[in-house]
Design a protein around this motif. Sequence first.
Motif, PDB file in Angstrom:
ATOM      1  N   ARG A   1      44.767  30.909  34.914  1.00 29.52           N
ATOM      2  CA  ARG A   1      45.125  32.140  34.940  1.00 29.52           C
ATOM      3  C   ARG A   1      44.825  32.579  33.534  1.00 29.52           C
TER       4      ARG A   1
ATOM      5  N   GLU B   1      44.045  39.277  41.766  1.00 27.47           N
ATOM      6  CA  GLU B   1      43.716  38.524  40.582  1.00 27.47           C
ATOM      7  C   GLU B   1      42.694  37.522  41.083  1.00 27.47           C
TER       8      GLU B   1
ATOM      9  N   VAL C   1      40.900  40.706  37.143  1.00 28.59           N
ATOM     10  CA  VAL C   1      41.634  41.459  37.868  1.00 28.59           C
ATOM     11  C   VAL C   1      41.439  42.732  38.456  1.00 28.59           C
TER      12      VAL C   1
ATOM     13  N   GLU D   1      47.583  47.280  39.667  1.00 26.58           N
ATOM     14  CA  GLU D   1      46.845  46.008  39.991  1.00 26.58           C
ATOM     15  C   GLU D   1      47.132  45.649  41.271  1.00 26.58           C
TER      16      GLU D   1
END
Length: 268
Positions: A54, A46, A35, A43
């Motif tokens: 994930r 990713e 991340v 954020e």
Amino acid sequence: MKIKIFITTSILITLFIISILLFPLKIKKINPSTVIYDKNNIEIAEIINDKKTRHRPIKIKNIPEFTKKAIVLMEDKNFYSNLWIDFSAIFRAIINNLKSDKKIEWASTISTQIIRNNYWLNEKRTYSKKIKEFYLALVLNAKYSKNQILELYLNNIYFWNLNYWIESASQYYFWKNLKNLTKAEQLALLIIPKNSNKFDPYKNKNNFQKRFKKIAIYLEKNKLFNKQELNNILTEKLIFKKNHKNKLPYIRDFLKNKLQKKQKYIQV
């Protein structure tokens, strides 16, 4: 004669216990996603493992009490009191299997589900596998505490759309940490794993809503919350995140290439 039987029995029990304690239990570990955050800890991207999973790990202490209590009521009501399998559920399953020659019931617990997910996921279920499952579940309970087992479970089940681990699902569906979800949002996540395709909140909204209501009513009847909270949960508008694209994809690609080169260099 009685002494010999006692000694033999004691030896067998001891060997069985030793086998449980020494058995090399294999719990699969999936590397967490990478991340990327900006300087303000927001954020922005990713990097998904092999474009297949994930994964965001979460410790049991960071999992809300509501989530823990709800999943136990839904999947293994006697989780904290049973040693590794639910004998009452097994008895019910045997009776139902004798009555019907169709689908076999398996009396699964959280412990046996962890074993199945690690050893023979998607394989045909057989009685011999179920016996092995019971034994390995006993090994699991000998090596891990109930909280550790619950953490393993919530970090291994599949929440559809490449999401393993409940924290990944929380970020994917609601763009929030699990600890910041409302009770309705937490429950929404727990609906999905039962049949992740059938209860996909994006593609199968009707199926999802029917199961959501059914489980919410079940949890209220089992005293997890009162009727007023039930009404609040059922009337809350769930807003699922629709845009799952990285905010700055070029940064993600740049860092991904950097990481791949570094890993290649280390391997060489």
